[in-house]
Design an enzyme around this catalytic site. Structure first.
Site, PDB file in Angstrom:
ATOM      1  CB  SER A   1      -0.983   0.019   1.347  1.00  0.00           C
ATOM      2  OG  SER A   1      -0.221   0.255   2.295  1.00  0.00           O
ATOM      3  CE  LYS A   2      -2.235   6.924  -2.203  1.00  0.00           C
ATOM      4  NZ  LYS A   2      -3.553   7.815  -1.677  1.00  0.00           N
TER       5      LYS A   2
END
Ligand code: GLU
Length: 469
Positions: free
Chosen positions: A238-239
């Site tokens: 994820s980010k």
């Protein structure tokens, strides 16, 4: 059978590396089998879908070179068709109106949770006659109650789900708009998709989709659910693990060829081969050999691959990507300076990314306003102006501005002044580049050209003289 695959992103964000890998595997499976690859934008969630995202996905696909044979199709342009199918299911008795209120469903859910049961719709409206109330009703698919669904997943193997485990899924919302599971199967059916290759976050949807396809008397495709990609800490990528958007990799100086090569190895391998040309990828890729377990994203390895591609790909190809980075720095086709392909040849060994290459190459095109402080302090000592003057005088007389000639002049000047080569070449480098790092001095000078070399030498001579007093 003509093989047809699709990539079906929802435009609710940029194209991320997980999506790009799904697209790549679908693309490879189609290419390998002389099949067709379809791009389908699943934009029915009107609140979360944006045009900006659609553009970002198209841009990402284009940058990666994942060309599609059909599409992009947009689900929002196919609402009439979905309505038709929903009506067909209603007419067949395979779908029904459900009038349960939010509150009712919520309390059912709470009850089931309290009894430690799996929360699922209890089928309350199944047998209710269709009333005239048009408001606040959804449409549910009547899932079979008996039997089981068998999926021969090309990656995960055989998956068996009892119909008892599945509840009656909503296929149209209160406003009549179709839901994901309905639109996907209508499209997969209408578009003749033979292989659905997608992330395994969809594996729970598959038995439901198969049941709807069965109710419509349609063939169902082969399924391949790809294991997820993890970050270096073992959590889903994820980010917070850093760059996940494909275009961020462009901005960070990666070649799309390197990123694709990296992605193909995420969950698939061919012996211990790491580097694949596109033709090899297409020839060797086998969807049936994709790993069942999740794979971890390794930025170091991607960086290594990127450097391999920068060093070994055709310099013209690397230059075509470098051009974008130079433009970001205000250096365009009209800027005076060497051909980018020559920059690539001069800088590729020392540049792991195109950002490094671009940053280390601006002085070939633009004058710099300051010298690197450390380099100037170390190399512009008292008396260095005389060394640079000697070089200047010799360079002015050169008729053929060519690496070997220039190199000889540097050697000869060092000899004459009885200095070590470094005491001549390094001040020269700082004078013309502004920093102590550049390709070999003959390459640097020939790329810079006569005018820039002479004017920068003059400037450095003045600078040293001024700083003396
Ligand atoms: N639109 C779905 C998504 O972006 C994918 C649907 C599918 O591949 O079946 O997650």
């Amino acid at each position: 059978m003509t093989i047809k695959t699709r990539f079906a992103p929802s435009p609710t964000g940029y194209l991320h590396v997980g999506g790009a890998r799904t697209a790549l595997f679908s693309w490879l499976h189609a290419k390998k089998n002389n099949g067709t690859f379809v791009l389908r934008i699943e934009d029915t969630d009107l609140e979360r879908s944006t045009q900006e995202s659609v553009n970002a996905i198209l841009e990402g696909m284009q940058w990666l070179g994942l060309d599609y044979d059909e599409g992009p199709y947009y689900q929002t342009q196919r609402f009439d068709r979905y309505k038709e199918i929903i009506q067909q299911l209603l007419d067949q008795g395979d779908a029904y109106y459900c009038y349960c209120t939010k509150e009712e469903l919520e309390s059912l859910r709470e009850q089931q949770m309290a009894n430690k049961e799996k929360p699922r719709y209890n089928g309350k409206c199944r047998e209710q006659p269709k009333d005239q109330k048009e408001l606040n009703r959804v449409i549910r698919f009547r899932n079979p109650e008996e039997g089981e669904v068998v999926i021969d997943d090309l990656v995960k193997g055989k998956i068996v789900v009892a119909n008892k485990e599945l509840d009656d899924l909503i296929i149209a919302r209160t406003d009549g708009t179709p839901t994901y599971n309905l639109t996907v199967i209508v499209d997969d059916m209408d578009m003749g998709i033979t292989h659905v290759i997608r992330g395994d976050d969809h594996v729970n949807n598959t038995p439901r989709q198969i049941n709807i396809l069965k109710a419509l008397g349609a063939d169902f495709p082969y399924y391949a659910h790809l294991p997820m990609i993890l970050g270096d800490d073992g959590a889903r990528l994820s980010k917070r693990h850093g760059a996940v958007g494909v275009m961020q990799y462009r901005d960070d100086g990666y070649l799309p060829e390197a990123l694709l090569n990296y992605l193909v190895r995420l969950g698939w391998s061919h012996g211990d081969q790491e580097i694949f040309t596109q033709a090899e990828m297409i020839e060797l890729f086998d969807i049936g050999q994709v790993n069942v377990s999740a794979s971890a994203f390794n930025t170091e390895k991607l960086l290594w691959l990127n450097h391999q591609y920068i060093m070994n790909a055709e310099p013209e190809l690397v230059a075509s990507h470098l051009e974008w980075h130079m433009q970001q720095r205000g250096i365009g086709a009209a800027t005076q300076g060497p051909a980018l392909v020559d920059i690539v040849k001069a800088q590729r060994e020392r540049s792991k990314t195109l950002v490094e290459m671009a940053n280390a190459s601006t002085y070939f095109y633009q004058d710099f306003s300051e010298y690197d402080e450390k380099a100037a302090k170390k190399n512009f000592k008292q008396g260095t102006d005389e060394v640079l003057q000697a070089l200047y005088d010799a360079f002015v007389a050169v008729t053929e501005w060519q690496g070997e000639v220039l190199h000889k002049i540097v050697l000869h000047t060092a000899e004459q002044l009885e200095l070590k080569l470094g005491k001549v070449a390094q001040p020269l480098r700082v004078a013309v580049c502004g920093t102590g790092m550049s390709p070999s001095i003959d390459v640097t000078l020939s790329l810079l050209g006569r005018d820039k070399t002479l004017s920068r030498l003059q400037k450095a001579i003045n600078y040293i003289k001024e700083n003396k007093s």
